[in-house]
Each structure stands twice: as C-alpha cells, then as structure tokens.
Design a protein around this motif. Structure first.
Motif, mmCIF file in Angstrom:
data_model
loop_
_atom_site.group_PDB
_atom_site.id
_atom_site.type_symbol
_atom_site.label_atom_id
_atom_site.label_comp_id
_atom_site.label_asym_id
_atom_site.label_seq_id
_atom_site.Cartn_x
_atom_site.Cartn_y
_atom_site.Cartn_z
ATOM 1 N N THR A 129 -59.663 2.473 10.456
ATOM 2 C CA THR A 129 -59.747 1.873 9.016
ATOM 3 C C THR A 129 -58.288 1.269 8.660
ATOM 4 O OG1 THR A 129 -59.029 3.720 7.798
ATOM 5 C CG2 THR A 129 -61.260 3.563 8.196
ATOM 6 N N ALA A 130 -58.241 0.304 7.670
ATOM 7 C CA ALA A 130 -57.240 -0.364 7.233
ATOM 8 C C ALA A 130 -56.461 -1.164 8.411
ATOM 9 C CB ALA A 130 -56.112 0.791 6.716
ATOM 10 N N THR A 131 -57.176 -1.993 8.725
ATOM 11 C CA THR A 131 -56.918 -2.801 10.013
ATOM 12 C C THR A 131 -55.631 -3.856 9.559
ATOM 13 O OG1 THR A 131 -58.790 -4.177 9.527
ATOM 14 C CG2 THR A 131 -58.990 -2.680 11.277
ATOM 15 N N GLY A 185 -69.791 -19.808 -14.722
ATOM 16 C CA GLY A 185 -71.152 -19.919 -15.205
ATOM 17 C C GLY A 185 -70.837 -19.564 -16.678
ATOM 18 N N ARG A 186 -69.828 -18.985 -17.097
ATOM 19 C CA ARG A 186 -69.891 -18.754 -18.561
ATOM 20 C C ARG A 186 -69.247 -19.859 -19.363
ATOM 21 N NH1 ARG A 186 -70.592 -13.020 -19.231
ATOM 22 N NH2 ARG A 186 -69.719 -12.871 -21.470
ATOM 23 N N GLY A 187 -68.898 -21.080 -18.702
ATOM 24 C CA GLY A 187 -68.149 -21.850 -19.315
ATOM 25 C C GLY A 187 -66.888 -21.952 -19.196
ATOM 26 N N LEU A 188 -66.247 -20.881 -18.452
ATOM 27 C CA LEU A 188 -64.584 -20.937 -18.195
ATOM 28 C C LEU A 188 -64.350 -21.773 -17.204
ATOM 29 C CD1 LEU A 188 -64.391 -17.168 -18.789
ATOM 30 C CD2 LEU A 188 -64.490 -18.776 -20.523
ATOM 31 N N THR A 189 -62.862 -22.189 -17.392
ATOM 32 C CA THR A 189 -62.431 -23.367 -16.461
ATOM 33 C C THR A 189 -61.158 -22.635 -15.961
ATOM 34 O OG1 THR A 189 -61.426 -24.684 -17.837
ATOM 35 C CG2 THR A 189 -63.507 -25.035 -17.098
ATOM 36 N N ARG A 190 -60.203 -22.096 -16.833
ATOM 37 C CA ARG A 190 -59.020 -21.567 -16.239
ATOM 38 C C ARG A 190 -59.015 -20.088 -15.949
ATOM 39 N NH1 ARG A 190 -54.876 -24.881 -16.604
ATOM 40 N NH2 ARG A 190 -53.283 -23.165 -16.829
ATOM 41 N N ILE A 191 -59.657 -19.743 -14.785
ATOM 42 C CA ILE A 191 -59.696 -18.593 -14.262
ATOM 43 C C ILE A 191 -58.608 -18.232 -13.268
ATOM 44 C CG2 ILE A 191 -61.203 -16.921 -13.243
ATOM 45 C CD1 ILE A 191 -63.645 -19.034 -13.957
ATOM 46 N N GLY A 192 -57.854 -16.957 -13.654
ATOM 47 C CA GLY A 192 -56.827 -16.907 -12.733
ATOM 48 C C GLY A 192 -57.078 -15.840 -11.679
ATOM 49 N N TYR A 193 -56.309 -15.621 -10.894
ATOM 50 C CA TYR A 193 -56.412 -14.682 -9.654
ATOM 51 C C TYR A 193 -55.308 -13.662 -9.474
ATOM 52 C CZ TYR A 193 -57.282 -12.539 -5.329
ATOM 53 O OH TYR A 193 -57.536 -11.508 -4.116
ATOM 54 N N LEU A 194 -55.405 -12.254 -9.916
ATOM 55 C CA LEU A 194 -54.432 -11.306 -9.485
ATOM 56 C C LEU A 194 -54.792 -10.767 -8.100
ATOM 57 C CD1 LEU A 194 -51.927 -9.887 -10.485
ATOM 58 C CD2 LEU A 194 -53.586 -8.333 -11.776
ATOM 59 N N GLY A 195 -53.862 -10.927 -7.155
ATOM 60 C CA GLY A 195 -54.205 -10.241 -5.939
ATOM 61 C C GLY A 195 -52.889 -9.700 -5.318
ATOM 62 N N TRP A 196 -52.787 -9.216 -4.096
ATOM 63 C CA TRP A 196 -51.553 -8.500 -3.486
ATOM 64 C C TRP A 196 -50.713 -9.666 -2.881
ATOM 65 C CZ3 TRP A 196 -56.365 -6.385 -0.807
ATOM 66 C CH2 TRP A 196 -57.206 -5.363 -1.367
ATOM 67 N N PRO A 197 -49.549 -9.219 -2.643
ATOM 68 C CA PRO A 197 -48.625 -10.174 -1.942
ATOM 69 C C PRO A 197 -49.088 -10.603 -0.361
ATOM 70 C CG PRO A 197 -47.605 -8.119 -2.766
ATOM 71 C CD PRO A 197 -48.887 -7.812 -2.977
ATOM 72 N N ALA A 198 -49.054 -11.965 -0.512
ATOM 73 C CA ALA A 198 -49.304 -12.535 0.885
ATOM 74 C C ALA A 198 -49.059 -11.567 2.289
ATOM 75 C CB ALA A 198 -49.053 -13.844 1.037
ATOM 76 N N GLY A 199 -50.134 -11.804 3.163
ATOM 77 C CA GLY A 199 -49.709 -11.163 4.339
ATOM 78 C C GLY A 199 -50.817 -10.124 4.768
ATOM 79 N N SER A 200 -51.652 -9.710 3.876
ATOM 80 C CA SER A 200 -52.723 -8.746 3.972
ATOM 81 C C SER A 200 -53.861 -9.333 4.535
ATOM 82 C CB SER A 200 -52.980 -7.866 2.650
ATOM 83 O OG SER A 200 -54.101 -7.350 2.810
ATOM 84 N N GLY A 201 -54.540 -9.057 5.586
ATOM 85 C CA GLY A 201 -55.791 -9.852 6.110
ATOM 86 C C GLY A 201 -56.870 -9.804 4.882
ATOM 87 N N THR A 202 -56.909 -8.541 4.290
ATOM 88 C CA THR A 202 -58.238 -8.477 3.332
ATOM 89 C C THR A 202 -57.560 -8.972 2.173
ATOM 90 O OG1 THR A 202 -58.818 -6.092 4.360
ATOM 91 C CG2 THR A 202 -59.462 -6.607 1.968
ATOM 92 N N GLY A 203 -56.548 -8.844 1.729
ATOM 93 C CA GLY A 203 -55.916 -9.536 0.444
ATOM 94 C C GLY A 203 -56.186 -11.160 0.544
ATOM 95 N N ASP A 204 -55.823 -11.750 1.895
ATOM 96 C CA ASP A 204 -55.886 -13.188 1.932
ATOM 97 C C ASP A 204 -57.380 -13.515 1.967
ATOM 98 O OD1 ASP A 204 -53.071 -12.937 2.048
ATOM 99 O OD2 ASP A 204 -52.791 -13.448 4.083
#
Length: 364
Positions: A129-131, A185-204
């Motif tokens: 796991t955790a490749t 679909g709820r009529g929103l346009t400025r939807i942000g994304y909170l993720g992990w720092p770059a370099g994680s295959g799963t995160g990217d």
C-alpha cells in the motif's frame, strides 16, 4: 449438528468426479466452462468450504497474504487503511486465505521483511500500500518474481498490460471530478481546491479531477488563484484556510446567506483531497462566521459521517475484492505464480462515489 458438506457431496450434486471438483478449486482454467459453472453452483448451494489446512499440506503453500501495517499518522484519513485491511481479510477468507500483518520502520525495512517472509515460505503473496513514484518495493518484488498486488498505481511505471506489476486503485481523479461538478451544479463558479503538496501520485491525480471539471465548466476564473496546499493534518488545513480568510480570499458567504457568484475574488466552495483537510477547512470557515460554506472531502471516513461532511467514498470492499481476484483469478483457491495471469486483467481502477450530506456546512 449437521455434518459439513464434503468434496464428495459437491461431486454428487454436480454429477462430476471428485477430481473434477478438485480441478475447479485448484486449476479452474483446465475445466470446461459449463462443467466449471455446474461445480461452482453446487459449491454455492451446499456452502462447501475447502479444508484450508489440508490444502496447505498438499500444495506446500501457506495460504497467507502478507501486508505491512503502516503507522497511523492521524485518526481520520488513517482509518482508510484499517477499513481496507478489514475488507481484504474478509475477501481473502472467502477464498480460504489468511492475511498476515507486519510492521516495518521504512521502505528498506519493509523489503527486508519481504525477503524473510519469502525465504521462510510464510506467505504466498504480498499486498503493498501507499505506493510512490518509482516505488522500490514494486521493482524488488517484480525482480524476485514474488506474487503481489499494489493497492495504488505503480506511479511512474503504470502500464495496463504488464502481468508482473498488478495493481488496484481508486480513480481519485474521477472522484474529485464528481465532487467539483456537484458544486458547479449548484451555480457556484469560484470553487477552490485544497490538496497536498505536489509530488504525491495520489494527490496529483485527485487535483487533476478538480482541474478538468473546472476547465470543462469554462468559468473564466484563474485556477492558480484557487489552489491551496497543506499537509494531511487537520490543524494545518485549518491554519491554511484561516490565513485565506484573513487575506480576504476566504468564503464569500455570510451566516445564513446563499453564496453569490458575483462575489469578486472570494471563494464560493472548496473541494479537498482528504477528509482531514476538509475537516480543518470546515472548522475554519465555521469559526469565521460562514456556517453554510460548502466543503467536500475525500475518503468518506466515519468522522465525515459524524459531522455531516460530504465526501468521496472509495468503495474499499470493491478494492479488496479486486485485490484478491488479481492474485487468485476469478474462481481460483490459490495464489497464481508471478506473472501468470493468462488473459485476465492486470489492474483494476475502481470508480468512487460521492456521498452528499445535506448538513449545516453545505449551502442551503
């Protein structure tokens, strides 16, 4: 108490020989499909289970799958592996297999454990796991010809047709795409994304789901201004969103109000790479006075259910079933030799499912 069904009972019901039943259990590929189906129906009707200890003695196998128990980094996203291990144990047991857990200090120590388990004939196969990108564990197992399946793509070496690198994974890109489309679909346009720092295959991979959904919607917003990162810790996510609120980039909704699509540069919703990040974000926006600001997580952990957080469910039962099937084939009762998968699949990509919860943190 009624006697347990035997292989002879199965043979009589299916009207085949005892050897044919044995072939279906141990070498199903050599049995004609019609005969194989008749035997499998008889097994199901009688509830027959092969005697695992006797089979191990005859075959010289351990009927055991080895898997490393990783340290739990936090009690939220860390529960995902626990649920997978439970599902894997059930799926393996249904095939007369056991799951053996071990701990390791790091990747090198994990490989040393593989070597000891192989030399002692303690396991028939490994699940890792955790490749990671260019994962040395995958390279070692393939080189040593030890049967294995990776839960997580072999990032940097993922191919669909390599019989020596079997893997099952959750389509994180599709899951985050679903979550983002839900808010669009709820009529929103400025939807942000909170993720992990770059370099994680799963995160990217998960981030690409948000990017493609936003690009397809053609909202005209600059995606680089809507992308934020934090370590997979509730406190770090909370601090990150608190900083956005202080800088005037945070939520565009006030208490009890619907989001406004004409709110300038402020966020109108947030999709997160994990429930840990989502919980930290939700805490920050609530304390800032935005209880209806929509936040969506990933993993559908028990915490998400408890606090009413919409989240992407990984369908870990399907992942576990696919893991065992890749190791043993569709009907086999033993692990197949390394690289010997015939015409069967080399990988499985499970499509996750968005679980929407209409609680106070979502816009009314």
């Amino acid at each position: 108490m009624a006697a347990l069904p035997t292989v002879d009972d199965v043979a009589r019901l299916a009207q085949v020989s005892r050897q044919t039943v044995s072939n279906v259990l141990n070498s199903p590929d050599i049995v004609r499909p019609g005969t194989r189906d008749r035997v499998l129906r008889a097994i199901g009707e009688l509830g027959y289970r092969p005697h695992a200890s006797a089979r191990r003695l005859r075959a010289g196998t351990s009927s055991t799958i080895g898997i490393r128990l990783h340290p739990m980094r936090n009690g939220i996203s860390g529960s995902v592996l626990d649920r997978y291990l439970h599902a894997l144990t059930e799926a393996a047991d249904a095939r007369g297999m056991r799951v053996s857990l071990f701990v390791a200090d790091d990747v090198d120590d994990e490989i040393r454990h593989y070597e000891r388990l192989r030399d002692g004939a303690d396991v028939d196969a490994i699940v890792l796991t955790a490749t990671e990108y260019d994962d040395p564990r995958i390279a070692w197992l393939a080189r040593e010809r030890i049967p294995f399946v990776a839960f997580g793509r072999p990032w940097g070496a993922e191919t669909d047709d390599d019989p020596t690198r079997l893997w099952v994974d959750v389509d994180g890109q599709a899951g985050v795409h679903q979550a983002t489309r839900h808010l669009l679909g709820r009529g929103l346009t400025r939807i942000g994304y909170l993720g992990w720092p770059a370099g994680s295959g799963t995160g990217d991979d998960r981030r690409r789901g948000w990017e493609t959904a936003m690009a397809d919607a053609d909202t005209g917003v600059d995606l680089t201004r809507l992308t934020f990162t934090a370590e997979d810790v509730v406190a770090d996510a909370r601090a990150s969103i608190e900083a956005l609120v202080r800088d005037g980039v945070g939520p565009s909704t006030g208490s009890g109000h619907r989001p406004s699509t004409g709110s300038g540069h402020r966020l109108e919703g947030l999709v997160c790479a994990s429930d840990s990040l989502a919980l930290g974000a939700m805490m920050a926006v609530r304390e800032a006075g935005f209880p209806h600001f929509p936040v969506i997580g990933f993993d559908n952990t028990p915490v998400a259910s408890a606090v009413g957080l919409s989240s992407v469910d990984q369908r870990l039962g399907d992942v576990a079933d696919a893991t065992v099937e890749l190791l043993m084939g569709a009907t086999g009762s033993r692990v197949r030799p390394h690289g010997d998968v015939g015409d069967g699949p080399r990988h499985r990509l499970v499509t996750p499912e968005l679980v929407v919860r209409r609680s106070s943190h979502l816009a009314e």
